[in-house]
Scaffold this motif. Structure first.
Motif, mmCIF file in Angstrom:
data_model
loop_
_atom_site.group_PDB
_atom_site.id
_atom_site.type_symbol
_atom_site.label_atom_id
_atom_site.label_comp_id
_atom_site.label_asym_id
_atom_site.label_seq_id
_atom_site.Cartn_x
_atom_site.Cartn_y
_atom_site.Cartn_z
ATOM 1 N N THR A 77 -1.280 8.419 -2.041
ATOM 2 C CA THR A 77 -1.725 9.254 -1.001
ATOM 3 C C THR A 77 -0.477 10.479 -1.642
ATOM 4 O O THR A 77 -0.775 12.406 -0.604
ATOM 5 C CB THR A 77 -1.244 8.924 0.149
ATOM 6 O OG1 THR A 77 0.099 7.869 0.333
ATOM 7 C CG2 THR A 77 -2.388 7.565 0.845
ATOM 8 N N PRO A 273 4.940 1.718 5.966
ATOM 9 C CA PRO A 273 5.605 2.746 6.154
ATOM 10 C C PRO A 273 7.033 2.496 5.757
ATOM 11 O O PRO A 273 7.801 2.722 5.304
ATOM 12 C CB PRO A 273 5.549 3.482 7.744
ATOM 13 C CG PRO A 273 5.260 2.176 8.244
ATOM 14 C CD PRO A 273 4.447 1.301 7.370
ATOM 15 N N GLU A 276 7.214 1.902 2.132
ATOM 16 C CA GLU A 276 7.513 3.610 1.926
ATOM 17 C C GLU A 276 8.664 3.886 1.756
ATOM 18 O O GLU A 276 9.240 4.714 0.913
ATOM 19 C CB GLU A 276 6.063 4.400 1.981
ATOM 20 C CG GLU A 276 6.051 5.600 1.918
ATOM 21 C CD GLU A 276 5.426 5.578 0.616
ATOM 22 O OE1 GLU A 276 4.738 7.140 0.299
ATOM 23 O OE2 GLU A 276 5.185 4.913 -0.431
ATOM 24 N N ARG A 339 7.210 10.914 4.980
ATOM 25 C CA ARG A 339 5.211 11.032 5.379
ATOM 26 C C ARG A 339 5.942 9.592 5.667
ATOM 27 O O ARG A 339 4.843 9.510 6.941
ATOM 28 C CB ARG A 339 5.178 10.755 3.627
ATOM 29 C CG ARG A 339 3.999 9.709 3.440
ATOM 30 C CD ARG A 339 3.413 10.249 2.404
ATOM 31 N NE ARG A 339 1.829 9.134 1.972
ATOM 32 C CZ ARG A 339 1.634 8.287 2.338
ATOM 33 N NH1 ARG A 339 2.622 7.388 1.786
ATOM 34 N NH2 ARG A 339 0.765 6.862 2.298
ATOM 35 N N TRP A 343 4.086 8.335 9.465
ATOM 36 C CA TRP A 343 2.938 7.465 8.577
ATOM 37 C C TRP A 343 3.491 5.949 9.910
ATOM 38 O O TRP A 343 2.815 6.064 11.021
ATOM 39 C CB TRP A 343 3.221 6.889 7.802
ATOM 40 C CG TRP A 343 2.658 5.488 7.625
ATOM 41 C CD1 TRP A 343 1.208 5.076 8.351
ATOM 42 C CD2 TRP A 343 1.502 4.897 5.958
ATOM 43 N NE1 TRP A 343 0.878 4.310 7.953
ATOM 44 C CE2 TRP A 343 1.054 3.407 6.561
ATOM 45 C CE3 TRP A 343 2.862 5.274 4.820
ATOM 46 C CZ2 TRP A 343 1.321 2.780 5.056
ATOM 47 C CZ3 TRP A 343 2.421 3.971 4.279
ATOM 48 C CH2 TRP A 343 1.831 3.016 4.434
ATOM 49 N N LYS A 344 4.415 6.332 10.545
ATOM 50 C CA LYS A 344 5.216 5.160 11.367
ATOM 51 C C LYS A 344 4.673 5.745 12.822
ATOM 52 O O LYS A 344 4.131 4.790 13.478
ATOM 53 C CB LYS A 344 6.831 4.338 11.348
ATOM 54 C CG LYS A 344 7.462 4.036 12.065
ATOM 55 C CD LYS A 344 6.445 2.402 11.798
ATOM 56 C CE LYS A 344 7.168 1.219 12.710
ATOM 57 N NZ LYS A 344 6.859 -0.420 12.419
ATOM 58 N N LYS A 348 -1.068 6.828 10.590
ATOM 59 C CA LYS A 348 -2.170 7.319 9.722
ATOM 60 C C LYS A 348 -1.080 6.968 8.605
ATOM 61 O O LYS A 348 -0.874 8.816 8.766
ATOM 62 C CB LYS A 348 -2.572 8.235 10.921
ATOM 63 C CG LYS A 348 -3.736 7.712 11.837
ATOM 64 C CD LYS A 348 -4.338 9.121 11.926
ATOM 65 C CE LYS A 348 -5.137 7.930 13.696
ATOM 66 N NZ LYS A 348 -5.624 9.354 13.816
ATOM 67 N N PRO A 349 -1.609 7.685 7.129
ATOM 68 C CA PRO A 349 -0.643 7.551 6.381
ATOM 69 C C PRO A 349 -1.047 8.819 5.948
ATOM 70 O O PRO A 349 -0.233 9.218 5.065
ATOM 71 C CB PRO A 349 -0.996 5.775 5.129
ATOM 72 C CG PRO A 349 -2.041 6.036 6.176
ATOM 73 C CD PRO A 349 -2.066 5.845 7.259
ATOM 74 N N SER A 351 -1.480 11.632 7.738
ATOM 75 C CA SER A 351 -1.547 12.346 9.203
ATOM 76 C C SER A 351 0.155 12.572 8.019
ATOM 77 O O SER A 351 0.674 13.605 8.175
ATOM 78 C CB SER A 351 -1.305 11.691 10.144
ATOM 79 O OG SER A 351 -2.164 11.775 10.925
ATOM 80 N N GLY A 352 1.101 11.269 7.996
ATOM 81 C CA GLY A 352 2.194 11.101 6.758
ATOM 82 C C GLY A 352 2.263 12.751 6.079
ATOM 83 O O GLY A 352 2.995 13.245 5.373
ATOM 84 N N THR A 353 0.671 12.002 4.692
ATOM 85 C CA THR A 353 0.577 13.291 3.845
ATOM 86 C C THR A 353 0.786 14.442 3.723
ATOM 87 O O THR A 353 0.565 14.991 3.728
ATOM 88 C CB THR A 353 -0.234 12.545 3.174
ATOM 89 O OG1 THR A 353 0.323 10.804 2.686
ATOM 90 C CG2 THR A 353 -0.354 12.921 1.935
#
Length: 554
Positions: A77, A273, A276, A339, A343-344, A348-349, A351-353
């Motif tokens: 992502t 997250p 990640e 990210r 995400w945390k 939503k991953p 949204s972090g991206t």
């Protein structure tokens, strides 16, 4: 991710498994035998000449399928691109499934499918297999699939011929010169590394001339050693990412050292997250540790000597690598950390991206404008009077290259995130073509007639008991002229089934792509859990769906 041409389009999933894609085999013979005196030079006619003393002979000029290889490589992502003196983690894009090049008779001519063009769909004039004016009997659920390509309302019989001698396809590059396999992960040195090594040797050699003028021409040997040692520290940075990924059971495709640093291509996304964040942070952390090690080593040598200058250069370069990678924008490690934080917070991953990618683009603009200004102002250590002429041009060029890499990497991260988000929509069941079973000695024209009548767009060769033996390749059908099809047996155009060419109708997303990558082919037999034939899956259809999913907005 090339998109192969062809005449088919994915089958919609509305049929489900209640109606199998293949029916019981039937046998038919073509009542029209060939002319024994035909040497292949006579003009094509609507109806072959009739004789009474010749038996039908299979033709050997089926066209072998030419495989296509998509793109390949990039993919989490948040896809990291190589950045200026800045190693990064680049999760590998799940490549579109490869298609194999089956073995064919020596006189067979290949057919190339060109990607991304609607002009590769073939629509020859009607021939003896289908009278002109007869409507096509496509699959009952033709239309534009959510996952595939628009409907072209054509069946297997409507295939034309392609050039006999397409340009040869070059082999897919493996990433450069293989240097080793630490922890089982191949490490490649890209050809661009030699360019940057020469640049570092030249620049650092000029600095050594001012600090250690007594070295003379030997300063370039010392500079070359510095370039190799610096990239060795970059490799250690990447190995930190690799070890962390393997610790989290994430497969790593390769490590590549290239023009502006290195990348670790991790094939899957971290599940949480927290993982990640750790996965991204260990790289800059190890660069800071290396800088500390070089600093301590400096205390044991005399300043102003070759070892002292080398250790000081390595300490500063590792500090720069760590600081640059901690900038909070994709594709840098700091962007992946940002990210993970978003995400945390949002859960939503994606949204972090999005957040980290746009920060990365802002960083690219800042580097483009700010780096030359800082250099001209003397804020980076050199006097403003020294930064004129060629130095100004070099600073602007360096800033432009770094900004372009960061901007491109941020955009790639967004595209790969969108692709990951839509990957679950790729389902074998919805992409499968309806198939008709035919026996080995069935003439191609008769097989195509049955396919048209059944609204099918694939042929499965079966034995007398109905057990599937092979798949008739669409590309091979295209290469057979229509006037020859009554005497070409389907078995001569088919590829034998292997275990890897049987895929479950329940596969979807990355599981489906992994299954196709494991056994590259042009067509696959799709079966139900009971072993019943569901249909045929074309790699070209999957590639088109793959590209469409990548382009679809979130």
């Amino acid at each position: 991710m090339d998109e192969s041409g062809g005449s088919g389009q994915p089958r919609s999933g509305t049929d489900g498994s209640a109606e199998p894609h293949a029916g019981p085999p039937t046998r038919a013979t073509d009542p029209t035998p060939p002319d024994p005196h035909d040497n292949g030079t006579r003009p094509t006619s609507d109806r072959p000449a009739e004789t009474t003393d010749a038996a039908p002979q299979p033709d050997a000029e089926g066209d072998p399928a030419r495989g296509t290889t998509p793109p390949t490589e990039a993919g989490d992502t948040s896809t990291s691109a190589p950045t200026g003196d800045a190693p990064g983690v680049r999760p590998a894009e799940p490549p579109a499934p490869e298609t194999a090049e089956p073995t064919e008779p020596a006189d067979a001519a290949p057919q190339t499918a060109h990607p991304h063009t609607a002009h590769d769909r073939f629509q020859p004039p009607a021939g003896p297999d289908k009278p002109e004016g007869t409507p096509d009997h496509g699959t009952p659920d033709h239309g534009t699939s959510d996952h595939g390509t628009p409907d072209h309302h054509r069946t297997l019989a409507h295939s034309g011929t392609t050039p006999k001698n397409p340009p040869p396809q070059s082999p897919q590059p493996r990433g450069g010169l293989l240097m080793g396999r630490p922890f089982g992960v191949p490490v490649y040195v890209a050809p661009s590394w030699f360019l940057v090594a020469a640049l570092i040797t030249w620049v650092f050699g000029g600095q050594l001339d001012r600090v250690l003028p007594e070295l003379g021409a030997a300063r370039y040997l010392v500079s070359l050693f510095f370039a190799v040692a610096f990239y060795a520290s970059v490799l250690v940075h990447e190995l930190a990412h690799t070890v962390a990924a393997l610790r989290f059971k994430l497969p790593v495709r390769r490590i590549q050292l290239q023009f502006f640093g290195g990348v670790s291509e991790i094939e899957k996304e971290a599940e949480t997250p927290g993982r990640e964040f750790v996965l991204a942070f260990v790289g800059p952390l190890l660069s800071l540790v290396l800088a500390g090690v070089f600093y301590l080593a400096m205390q044991a040598v005399e300043p102003g000597t070759v070892p002292g200058v080398l250790l000081a250069g390595l300490m500063i370069s590792n500090l720069i690598v760590a600081a640059f990678n901690l900038l909070p924008g994709l594709p840098l490690d700091g962007g992946r950390m940002l990210r993970a934080v978003v995400w945390k917070i949002t859960g939503k991953p994606m949204s972090g991206t999005i957040a980290a990618a746009w920060v990365g683009r802002a960083l690219a603009v800042c580097v483009l404008i700010g780096l030359p200004l800082l250099t001209q102002s003397g804020a980076l250590g050199s006097s403003a009077e020294d930064n004129v002429g060629m130095d100004t041009v070099m600073d602007a060029l360096l800033a432009a290259i770094l900004a372009a890499i960061i901007w491109t990497g941020a955009g790639n991260s967004l595209r790969m995130a969108r692709l990951r988000e839509h990957l679950p929509e790729l389902r074998a069941r919805t992409l499968t073509r309806r198939a008709v079973p035919v026996e080995t000695d069935t003439p191609l024209s008769e097989a195509l007639r049955r396919a048209n009548d059944a609204g099918a767009r694939a042929l499965v060769v079966v034995d007398a008991e109905g057990t599937p033996l092979s798949l008739v390749r669409e590309a091979a059908i295209v290469g057979v002229p229509e006037h020859r099809r009554p005497w070409v047996a389907v078995s001569g155009l088919a590829q034998d089934l292997t275990d890897g060419m049987r895929v479950s109708a329940e596969l979807a997303g990355e599981d489906l792509l992994d299954a196709l990558r494991a056994t590259p082919a042009t067509e696959y037999l799709v079966v139900e859990e009971t072993g019943e034939i569901y249909g045929v899956l074309s790699a070209a259809d999957v590639e088109r769906a793959f590209v469409k999913a990548m382009a679809r907005p979130s």
